[in-house]
Scaffold this motif. Structure first.
Motif, PDB file in Angstrom:
ATOM      1  N   ILE A 104       0.867  -1.187   0.000  1.00  0.00           N
ATOM      2  CA  ILE A 104       0.000   0.000   0.000  1.00  0.00           C
ATOM      3  C   ILE A 104       0.901   1.233   0.000  1.00  0.00           C
ATOM      4  O   ILE A 104       1.876   1.302   0.761  1.00  0.00           O
ATOM      5  CB  ILE A 104      -0.973   0.005   1.206  1.00  0.00           C
ATOM      6  CG1 ILE A 104      -2.037   1.083   1.045  1.00  0.00           C
ATOM      7  CG2 ILE A 104      -0.235   0.110   2.519  1.00  0.00           C
ATOM      8  CD1 ILE A 104      -3.080   0.777   0.018  1.00  0.00           C
ATOM      9  N   GLU A 105       0.621   2.183  -0.862  1.00  0.00           N
ATOM     10  CA  GLU A 105       1.427   3.404  -0.962  1.00  0.00           C
ATOM     11  C   GLU A 105       0.606   4.489  -1.636  1.00  0.00           C
ATOM     12  O   GLU A 105      -0.513   4.238  -2.115  1.00  0.00           O
ATOM     13  CB  GLU A 105       2.725   3.128  -1.747  1.00  0.00           C
ATOM     14  CG  GLU A 105       2.512   2.501  -3.107  1.00  0.00           C
ATOM     15  CD  GLU A 105       3.779   1.871  -3.658  1.00  0.00           C
ATOM     16  OE1 GLU A 105       4.857   2.481  -3.522  1.00  0.00           O
ATOM     17  OE2 GLU A 105       3.695   0.779  -4.233  1.00  0.00           O
ATOM     18  N   VAL A 106       1.145   5.697  -1.639  1.00  0.00           N
ATOM     19  CA  VAL A 106       0.483   6.799  -2.323  1.00  0.00           C
ATOM     20  C   VAL A 106       1.390   7.291  -3.443  1.00  0.00           C
ATOM     21  O   VAL A 106       2.618   7.212  -3.371  1.00  0.00           O
ATOM     22  CB  VAL A 106       0.151   7.964  -1.366  1.00  0.00           C
ATOM     23  CG1 VAL A 106      -0.873   7.538  -0.339  1.00  0.00           C
ATOM     24  CG2 VAL A 106       1.401   8.512  -0.690  1.00  0.00           C
ATOM     25  N   GLN A 107       0.748   7.816  -4.489  1.00  0.00           N
ATOM     26  CA  GLN A 107       1.449   8.432  -5.618  1.00  0.00           C
ATOM     27  C   GLN A 107       0.651   9.653  -6.015  1.00  0.00           C
ATOM     28  O   GLN A 107      -0.436   9.533  -6.616  1.00  0.00           O
ATOM     29  CB  GLN A 107       1.560   7.440  -6.780  1.00  0.00           C
ATOM     30  CG  GLN A 107       2.345   7.963  -7.969  1.00  0.00           C
ATOM     31  CD  GLN A 107       2.342   6.970  -9.105  1.00  0.00           C
ATOM     32  OE1 GLN A 107       1.402   6.909  -9.889  1.00  0.00           O
ATOM     33  NE2 GLN A 107       3.381   6.150  -9.169  1.00  0.00           N
ATOM     34  N   GLY A 108       1.135  10.821  -5.607  1.00  0.00           N
ATOM     35  CA  GLY A 108       0.351  12.030  -5.813  1.00  0.00           C
ATOM     36  C   GLY A 108      -0.948  11.931  -5.041  1.00  0.00           C
ATOM     37  O   GLY A 108      -0.961  11.720  -3.826  1.00  0.00           O
ATOM     38  N   THR A 109      -2.074  12.040  -5.752  1.00  0.00           N
ATOM     39  CA  THR A 109      -3.377  11.940  -5.095  1.00  0.00           C
ATOM     40  C   THR A 109      -3.975  10.544  -5.199  1.00  0.00           C
ATOM     41  O   THR A 109      -5.150  10.350  -4.867  1.00  0.00           O
ATOM     42  CB  THR A 109      -4.362  12.958  -5.704  1.00  0.00           C
ATOM     43  OG1 THR A 109      -4.595  12.618  -7.079  1.00  0.00           O
ATOM     44  CG2 THR A 109      -3.825  14.375  -5.582  1.00  0.00           C
ATOM     45  N   LYS A 110      -3.209   9.569  -5.634  1.00  0.00           N
ATOM     46  CA  LYS A 110      -3.707   8.202  -5.779  1.00  0.00           C
ATOM     47  C   LYS A 110      -3.269   7.332  -4.601  1.00  0.00           C
ATOM     48  O   LYS A 110      -2.170   7.494  -4.070  1.00  0.00           O
ATOM     49  CB  LYS A 110      -3.215   7.588  -7.093  1.00  0.00           C
ATOM     50  CG  LYS A 110      -3.776   8.247  -8.342  1.00  0.00           C
ATOM     51  CD  LYS A 110      -3.304   7.558  -9.606  1.00  0.00           C
ATOM     52  CE  LYS A 110      -1.848   7.844  -9.899  1.00  0.00           C
ATOM     53  NZ  LYS A 110      -1.433   7.341 -11.233  1.00  0.00           N
ATOM     54  N   ILE A 111      -4.126   6.406  -4.223  1.00  0.00           N
ATOM     55  CA  ILE A 111      -3.773   5.340  -3.294  1.00  0.00           C
ATOM     56  C   ILE A 111      -3.560   4.087  -4.119  1.00  0.00           C
ATOM     57  O   ILE A 111      -4.433   3.682  -4.900  1.00  0.00           O
ATOM     58  CB  ILE A 111      -4.882   5.116  -2.250  1.00  0.00           C
ATOM     59  CG1 ILE A 111      -5.081   6.370  -1.403  1.00  0.00           C
ATOM     60  CG2 ILE A 111      -4.542   3.921  -1.361  1.00  0.00           C
ATOM     61  CD1 ILE A 111      -6.254   6.289  -0.428  1.00  0.00           C
ATOM     62  N   LEU A 112      -2.403   3.470  -3.965  1.00  0.00           N
ATOM     63  CA  LEU A 112      -2.043   2.307  -4.774  1.00  0.00           C
ATOM     64  C   LEU A 112      -2.027   1.049  -3.913  1.00  0.00           C
ATOM     65  O   LEU A 112      -1.262   0.949  -2.950  1.00  0.00           O
ATOM     66  CB  LEU A 112      -0.671   2.494  -5.420  1.00  0.00           C
ATOM     67  CG  LEU A 112      -0.475   3.746  -6.287  1.00  0.00           C
ATOM     68  CD1 LEU A 112       0.938   3.772  -6.859  1.00  0.00           C
ATOM     69  CD2 LEU A 112      -1.508   3.814  -7.414  1.00  0.00           C
ATOM     70  N   LEU A 113      -2.869   0.105  -4.239  1.00  0.00           N
ATOM     71  CA  LEU A 113      -2.847  -1.219  -3.620  1.00  0.00           C
ATOM     72  C   LEU A 113      -2.206  -2.173  -4.615  1.00  0.00           C
ATOM     73  O   LEU A 113      -2.705  -2.343  -5.725  1.00  0.00           O
ATOM     74  CB  LEU A 113      -4.270  -1.676  -3.282  1.00  0.00           C
ATOM     75  CG  LEU A 113      -4.395  -3.068  -2.664  1.00  0.00           C
ATOM     76  CD1 LEU A 113      -3.803  -3.100  -1.264  1.00  0.00           C
ATOM     77  CD2 LEU A 113      -5.847  -3.534  -2.644  1.00  0.00           C
ATOM     78  N   ASN A 114      -1.085  -2.772  -4.209  1.00  0.00           N
ATOM     79  CA  ASN A 114      -0.319  -3.646  -5.102  1.00  0.00           C
ATOM     80  C   ASN A 114       0.043  -2.934  -6.397  1.00  0.00           C
ATOM     81  O   ASN A 114       0.079  -3.541  -7.480  1.00  0.00           O
ATOM     82  CB  ASN A 114      -1.094  -4.930  -5.395  1.00  0.00           C
ATOM     83  CG  ASN A 114      -1.382  -5.720  -4.143  1.00  0.00           C
ATOM     84  OD1 ASN A 114      -0.571  -5.769  -3.229  1.00  0.00           O
ATOM     85  ND2 ASN A 114      -2.560  -6.336  -4.085  1.00  0.00           N
ATOM     86  N   GLY A 115       0.294  -1.630  -6.304  1.00  0.00           N
ATOM     87  CA  GLY A 115       0.704  -0.845  -7.457  1.00  0.00           C
ATOM     88  C   GLY A 115      -0.435  -0.321  -8.303  1.00  0.00           C
ATOM     89  O   GLY A 115      -0.202   0.433  -9.257  1.00  0.00           O
ATOM     90  N   ASN A 116      -1.685  -0.670  -7.963  1.00  0.00           N
ATOM     91  CA  ASN A 116      -2.837  -0.275  -8.762  1.00  0.00           C
ATOM     92  C   ASN A 116      -3.711   0.714  -8.010  1.00  0.00           C
ATOM     93  O   ASN A 116      -3.984   0.522  -6.811  1.00  0.00           O
ATOM     94  CB  ASN A 116      -3.671  -1.505  -9.131  1.00  0.00           C
ATOM     95  CG  ASN A 116      -2.872  -2.522  -9.918  1.00  0.00           C
ATOM     96  OD1 ASN A 116      -2.191  -2.176 -10.881  1.00  0.00           O
ATOM     97  ND2 ASN A 116      -2.938  -3.784  -9.508  1.00  0.00           N
ATOM     98  N   PRO A 117      -4.206   1.754  -8.678  1.00  0.00           N
ATOM     99  CA  PRO A 117      -5.073   2.727  -8.002  1.00  0.00           C
ATOM    100  C   PRO A 117      -6.355   2.068  -7.508  1.00  0.00           C
ATOM    101  O   PRO A 117      -6.915   1.181  -8.162  1.00  0.00           O
ATOM    102  CB  PRO A 117      -5.374   3.757  -9.104  1.00  0.00           C
ATOM    103  CG  PRO A 117      -4.308   3.573 -10.127  1.00  0.00           C
ATOM    104  CD  PRO A 117      -3.944   2.123 -10.078  1.00  0.00           C
ATOM    105  N   ILE A 118      -6.831   2.514  -6.341  1.00  0.00           N
ATOM    106  CA  ILE A 118      -8.038   1.950  -5.757  1.00  0.00           C
ATOM    107  C   ILE A 118      -8.876   3.061  -5.148  1.00  0.00           C
ATOM    108  O   ILE A 118      -8.343   4.039  -4.612  1.00  0.00           O
ATOM    109  CB  ILE A 118      -7.700   0.884  -4.687  1.00  0.00           C
ATOM    110  CG1 ILE A 118      -8.979   0.175  -4.198  1.00  0.00           C
ATOM    111  CG2 ILE A 118      -6.912   1.488  -3.533  1.00  0.00           C
ATOM    112  CD1 ILE A 118      -8.708  -1.033  -3.318  1.00  0.00           C
ATOM    113  N   PHE A 119     -10.208   2.925  -5.266  1.00  0.00           N
ATOM    114  CA  PHE A 119     -11.129   3.812  -4.558  1.00  0.00           C
ATOM    115  C   PHE A 119     -11.715   3.035  -3.393  1.00  0.00           C
ATOM    116  O   PHE A 119     -12.169   1.887  -3.555  1.00  0.00           O
ATOM    117  CB  PHE A 119     -12.254   4.307  -5.467  1.00  0.00           C
ATOM    118  CG  PHE A 119     -13.147   5.317  -4.802  1.00  0.00           C
ATOM    119  CD1 PHE A 119     -12.792   6.654  -4.765  1.00  0.00           C
ATOM    120  CD2 PHE A 119     -14.333   4.927  -4.193  1.00  0.00           C
ATOM    121  CE1 PHE A 119     -13.602   7.593  -4.135  1.00  0.00           C
ATOM    122  CE2 PHE A 119     -15.153   5.853  -3.572  1.00  0.00           C
ATOM    123  CZ  PHE A 119     -14.778   7.194  -3.537  1.00  0.00           C
TER     124      PHE A 119
END
Length: 606
Positions: free
Chosen positions: A303-318
């Motif tokens: 789990i990490e952030v990239q700008g305003t995105k939350i990435l689960l396993n490298g993929n954006p998630i809402f």
């Protein structure tokens, strides 16, 4: 010294400074204790209500030598003993005292628990007394010997009792005191019921001379293939062997401990299936050192952030979420059982949620275990709630302790992606310094997850402004707002725009309004299901206009007891913002939100 032991040692210094008698044992948290073989002490405990604390203190407020903790009986007819546990009424453990006995419904103060248990200590072992949670302060005695003290009502603690045990019958006495404190965490005012007592499981665990007490195994963010971390072996000599294996992945490794008892671990499985809400894959992980062996059920994800995105396993998630209090469905009281967990998370799953905010304190470990199995992401929070004494160093120590206990217990849960350090705190320099320290501590102990907090916002006309300086310390911004309930009208939400000072992901961590289940009328009439549903419909319009919105957790899944909600015939000591009533009746707002979540018409992942 680990952060947890450092915080607990500091608390012991504070206790000594206030005249509290020294205890034999320093509380710790034994990781994965729910997978160990234990002797349950759940069930009926004899209890004595002691509002003046006469069982511990004399009339000059000095600690008695012959207090209730001695669990004594008269040696002869002339000996005066003014208590008798055997003739005193019982309460069920686990369970809060408020909902078990009408006379204790509003009780705040000390209460004594006692029970006898048979035990045969084995040579070359350590025996620990496990308490899943005791709200708010607890003192433990075994056979009249003061073992340990703990402060904090929602985190577990384990105290060694080896030297106090004897073969045959033993006496355990626990004093639990739920008195609210100005320098407590939380402090004097909250919006939930102050359920007192031994609210989670109590048990004994026997461990060998050297044993695994802590570990961290997580997926590397660098390649999402390598499992890395450490295993700590308490009382181990340098060079002790640690073995870790995941049979389903056909990987295993041996490592050796350093002088501090820590062994670094690296595993490189070839066929790892990453954990996610769609595929909540858990693996049996075996950990051993010498005769000590335990197994955990673990998922692996990043789990990490990239700008305003939350990435689960490298993929954006809402994050389609909902807030949940640890209020038991149907029976009310503190939630603790598998049935409670299955009902609450089952409702969240039925809603279409992939995310829950466990407010405003760590919930029972059964909740996070079930979230792992069900594929529900979790925001976990400590009760740095409203107006703590942010300028008091002792309060910071208490908050750090609760944070470390929460993280240590639940760091093995793939479902947890966010550590929250606060809810709705005042914007001032002391608060910001305090909570920035908390955010730093959260990352220091667990750099693999994200840090957040639920912030208050302010407005100018139809614009809501998010510029709380605490946002600088957070990975993900949480914001609470109640347009249509505490301010303005539901229709005003649809007209509202947001000015956010941070280029970070935003979670609308609270929004909604109250309704009494079964009360109907026009959507302009407060407290009706129709009014609440109208708030939800207008909020959805507003939320979809916030570009960096990456999740939402409306307040709240189920109505919960609160002593500050007093409106007769409507609230009756319940916060009515739930979209489900305590008896399971779903309000109209439930279906408004369910449709948005199931149709995925709310929010975007990027």
């Amino acid at each position: 010294m680990t952060p947890l032991k450092h915080s607990l040692a500091a608390l012991l210094v504070l206790a000594a400074a206030t005249g509290i008698a020294a205890a034999q044992s320093q509380p710790t948290v034994l990781v994965d204790i729910d997978h160990r073989t234990t002797v349950s002490l759940d069930g009926d405990w004899h209890t004595i209500v002691d509002p003046y604390f006469g069982g511990l203190y004399s009339f000059h407020h000095q600690i008695k030598k012959d207090g209730y903790f001695q669990d004594a009986e008269p040696a002869n007819k002339n000996q005066l003993i003014e208590y008798n546990f055997a003739k005193s009424p019982t309460l069920k453990v686990p369970g809060d005292w408020n909902t078990q006995r009408d006379s204790l419904f509003y009780y705040e103060g000390p209460l004594w628990y006692e029970r006898k248990f048979d035990f045969t200590p084995k040579p070359s072992t350590h025996i620990y007394f496990h308490i899943g949670a005791a709200n708010y302060r607890a003192k433990l005695w075994i056979n009249g010997q003061h073992i340990c003290d703990h402060e904090g009502g929602f985190t577990p603690f384990d105290c060694e009792i080896t030297d106090a045990l004897k073969p045959g019958q033993n006496s355990a006495v626990i004093n639990v005191d739920n008195t609210r404190l100005e320098d407590g965490v939380p402090t004097l005012n909250t919006d939930w019921w102050n359920y007192g007592g031994l609210t989670r499981d109590v048990s004994l665990v026997t461990l060998p001379e050297a044993f695994v007490d802590d570990y961290d195994l997580h997926l590397s963010r660098a390649d999402r293939k390598t499992i890395e971390g450490y295993v700590h072996v308490e009382h181990a000599n340098a060079g002790a062997t640690v073995h870790v294996s995941i049979p389903e992945l056909k990987v295993e490794t041996d490592a050796t401990t350093n002088a501090e008892g820590r062994a670094p671990i690296t595993l490189t499985p070839q066929t790892l299936q990453l954990w996610s809400p769609e595929t909540p894959r858990l693996y049996k992980v075996n950990i051993s050192s010498g005769p000590d062996m335990l197994t955990d059920d673990m998922g692996f994800r990043t789990i990490e952030v990239q700008g305003t995105k939350i990435l689960l396993n490298g993929n954006p998630i809402f994050l389609r979420g909902i807030c949940i209090h640890a209020e038991a469905p149907y029976r009310t009281g503190r939630a603790y059982s598998e049935k409670d967990v299955d009902t609450l998370l089952g409702w969240a799953h039925e809603l279409g949620a992939n995310f829950v905010r466990l407010a405003h304190y760590p919930h029972d470990e059964r909740m996070t275990r079930a979230a792992d199995r069900m594929g529900i992401l979790v925001w976990s929070e400590i009760p740095d709630y409203w107006a703590l004494q942010f300028d008091n160093p002792a309060v910071l120590i208490k908050a750090e302790q609760q944070l470390h206990e929460e993280q240590r217990r639940d760091r093995d849960k793939a479902s947890i992606i966010l550590w929250s350090v606060a809810n709705e705190t005042p914007n001032n320099p002391a608060r910001t310094a305090f909570l920035t320290t908390m955010a730093d501590k959260a990352r220091e102990y667990d750099p693999t997850r994200l840090v957040t907090a639920a912030l208050l916002v302010h407005g100018e006309g139809n614009t809501k402004i998010v510029d709380d300086p605490l946002g600088k310390a957070l990975d993900v911004i949480g914001t609470n707002e109640y347009i249509g309930w505490y301010e303005r009208t539901p229709e005003d939400a649809a007209k509202t725009t947001w000015n956010i000072a941070y280029d970070k992901p935003l979670i609308m961590s609270e929004w909604g309004g109250g309704a009494k289940a079964g009360l109907h009328g026009p959507d302009t009439q407060r407290w009706t299901e129709e009014y609440q549903a109208d708030i939800y419909r207008n909020q959805l319009i507003m939320l979809n206009k916030i570009p960096q919105l990456r999740g939402t957790t409306p307040w709240v899944l189920m109505d919960f007891r609160s002593p500050v909600r007093l409106l007769p015939g409507i609230q009756d000591n319940y916060n009515r913002k739930g979209i489900i009533a305590p008896d399971g009746e779903k309000k109209k707002a439930f279906f408004v939100l369910q449709k948005a979540y199931q149709d995925k018409t709310l929010g975007k992942a990027e």
